[in-house]
Design an enzyme around this catalytic site. Sequence first.
Site, PDB file in Angstrom:
ATOM      1  N   ILE A 142       0.860  -1.186   0.000  1.00 20.14           N
ATOM      2  CA  ILE A 142       0.000   0.000   0.000  1.00 20.14           C
ATOM      3  C   ILE A 142       0.892   1.231   0.000  1.00 20.14           C
ATOM      4  O   ILE A 142       1.767   1.380   0.859  1.00 20.14           O
ATOM      5  CB  ILE A 142      -0.918   0.032   1.253  1.00 20.14           C
ATOM      6  CG1 ILE A 142      -1.769  -1.243   1.341  1.00 20.14           C
ATOM      7  CG2 ILE A 142      -1.792   1.287   1.225  1.00 20.14           C
ATOM      8  CD1 ILE A 142      -2.820  -1.416   0.271  1.00 20.14           C
ATOM      9  N   LYS A 143       0.673   2.111  -0.973  1.00 12.13           N
ATOM     10  CA  LYS A 143       1.495   3.319  -1.073  1.00 12.13           C
ATOM     11  C   LYS A 143       0.898   4.441  -0.230  1.00 12.13           C
ATOM     12  O   LYS A 143      -0.256   4.815  -0.405  1.00 12.13           O
ATOM     13  CB  LYS A 143       1.546   3.796  -2.532  1.00 12.13           C
ATOM     14  CG  LYS A 143       2.690   3.226  -3.316  1.00 12.13           C
ATOM     15  CD  LYS A 143       2.630   3.701  -4.743  1.00 12.13           C
ATOM     16  CE  LYS A 143       3.856   4.465  -5.142  1.00 12.13           C
ATOM     17  NZ  LYS A 143       3.922   4.725  -6.575  1.00 12.13           N
TER      18      LYS A 143
END
Length: 373
Positions: A142-143
């Site tokens: 997850i960025k």
Amino acid sequence: MTETNANLAALSAAGVSVWLDDLSRDRLNTGNLQQLIDTRSVVGVTTNPTIFQTAMSKGSAYDAQLRELAERGADVDAAIRTVTTDDVRNACDVLRPQWEASDGVDGRVSIEVDPRLANDTDKTILQAIELWKIVDRPNLLIKIPATMEGLPAITSVIAEGISVNVTLIFSVERHRMVMDAYLAGLEKAKEAGHDLSKIHSVASFFVSRVDTEIDKRLDKIGTDEALALRGQAGVANARLAYAAYEEVFVGGKRFEALKADGARVQRPLWASTGVKNPDYSDTLYVTELVAPNTVNTMPEKTIEAVADHGVIRGDTVTGTAGAAQEVFDKLAAVGIDLPDVFRVLEDEGVQKFKASWLELIEETKAQLDAAKK
């Protein structure tokens, strides 16, 4: 029999994981992603709002799904979430063998939280957890942007046992804060009983944009001393970031305490590695940033440039911190306000992703409306 490119194989052998900075349904449907894995040593994929906006505005790969979503009465946000998470999930499945072969280090695909949440800690945390559940693949990252509001979100999300790609890092000072946020997250994850060996993270340090901004300011100063420094800041900055990484993760006390429980290092990832200035070598941000335990995420154009004429001469980073610091001392001496450079770059980075997200919303809305007719 598909043959791996020798230059990219050499890059991988030197400890650099080659990731593709792009994803589209066409790449998945045509087998292009698999081809890049087989022939270009690609072992990961990064996405961002701009990449999805570009993918959805070209061709007809998304038409059928958007028609179906329109018929079901999905709103724009739900449609974007469905389409992007489907692409990322499928890419995770394509890269599953690389994930298994590397004990979870590679074979990773990144998806970004809505950039409109970049300055909202709580909403970032909630959306990160939601995306993790929707994609439902162990090789997802997850960025989360490395804004001041993003830092506590990184700690909280890591504490939940979720793997994170920290994006939009421009300064070494912020990189240190990102590493702290990661370690704090691991400490909390340990307390909560999570298996630390399953939690992975990369710190995405942006390279070419630093040169673009600083070169512009050097041109304005215009002295011989200033002009002689063009094109040096991006690489020097990344090399200083690597030295900071070594300080924290190679024998650093805080990490050593977690290592016994299976904790992984947070690898530096070189992002924004497409060269924007035609005066510079188009492989500059690859060949000059070769170091063990790093990732280089490249647009396909850069991957092809390296495949064609990239000269990989082993580690070009370890031991270069002193020379890199000299570059920064000279930049400050000619009048470059470095804290201001990094502030401008972070603000611009967030704004660019927000603008792309708004374009993605418009694009999706237009396609949903057309499908209803």
